[in-house]
Design a protein around this motif. Structure first.
Motif, PDB file in Angstrom:
ATOM      1  N   GLU A  41       0.563  -1.069   0.183  1.00 31.30           N
ATOM      2  CA  GLU A  41       0.162  -0.248   0.257  1.00 31.30           C
ATOM      3  C   GLU A  41       0.806   1.460  -0.166  1.00 31.30           C
ATOM      4  OE1 GLU A  41      -2.227  -0.127   3.793  1.00 31.30           O
ATOM      5  OE2 GLU A  41      -4.104  -1.742   3.023  1.00 31.30           O
ATOM      6  N   LYS A  42      -0.041   2.240  -0.765  1.00 27.68           N
ATOM      7  CA  LYS A  42       1.410   3.335  -0.238  1.00 27.68           C
ATOM      8  C   LYS A  42       1.297   4.233   1.114  1.00 27.68           C
ATOM      9  CE  LYS A  42       0.754   8.444  -2.292  1.00 27.68           C
ATOM     10  NZ  LYS A  42       0.072   9.265  -2.517  1.00 27.68           N
ATOM     11  N   GLY A  43       2.929   4.217   1.313  1.00 28.44           N
ATOM     12  CA  GLY A  43       3.245   4.680   2.332  1.00 28.44           C
ATOM     13  C   GLY A  43       4.058   3.212   3.074  1.00 28.44           C
ATOM     14  N   ALA A  44       4.191   2.309   2.710  1.00 26.62           N
ATOM     15  CA  ALA A  44       4.376   1.095   3.566  1.00 26.62           C
ATOM     16  C   ALA A  44       6.163   0.772   3.359  1.00 26.62           C
ATOM     17  CB  ALA A  44       3.765  -0.700   3.084  1.00 26.62           C
ATOM     18  N   THR A  45       6.530   0.280   3.988  1.00 23.61           N
ATOM     19  CA  THR A  45       7.525   0.014   3.975  1.00 23.61           C
ATOM     20  C   THR A  45       8.472  -1.144   4.577  1.00 23.61           C
ATOM     21  OG1 THR A  45       8.066   2.890   4.878  1.00 23.61           O
ATOM     22  CG2 THR A  45      10.032   1.195   5.411  1.00 23.61           C
TER      23      THR A  45
END
Length: 112
Positions: A41-45
């Protein structure tokens, strides 16, 4: 599930949690190699880590900031990266997407 150890149908394999905003599917393996589909997901690291496996990865979709051994690049669909054994590396997802990771030898820690 792999059928006859050769085929995997997307709809027959469940995603498993692999971190906050990250899920994965092991899409095939033997003792020498493993392929894994990893959805971000967007922002996942993907935290910075290292392992003794050689890793080659293909950006199937999305945009990622990939860091390997302290060097970072922004990669998009169609780009690839290669990680030598024991190098610290991680991923930050800038736009939701999927990585296809190949490991040699297999990541036994990914098997249930």
């Amino acid at each position: 599930m792999l059928r006859g150890s050769s085929f995997l149908k997307e709809k027959e394999c469940e995603w498993e949690a692999a971190g906050e905003g990250i899920s994965r599917k092991v899409t095939g393996h033997n003792t020498q190699m493993m392929m894994v589909k990893v959805k971000f997901e967007k922002g996942a690291t993907g935290y910075v880590h290292d392992h003794f496996h050689t890793q080659s990865s293909y950006v199937a979709s999305g945009k990622f900031k990939i860091t390997i051994d302290g060097d970072s690049e922004i990669l998009e669909a169609g780009d690839t990266f290669f990680v030598q054994p024991n190098l610290k590396h991680g991923a930050e997802c800038l736009e939701a997407g999927v990585l296809i990771d190949v490991f040699s030898p297999l990541r036994e820690d990914f098997l249930k």
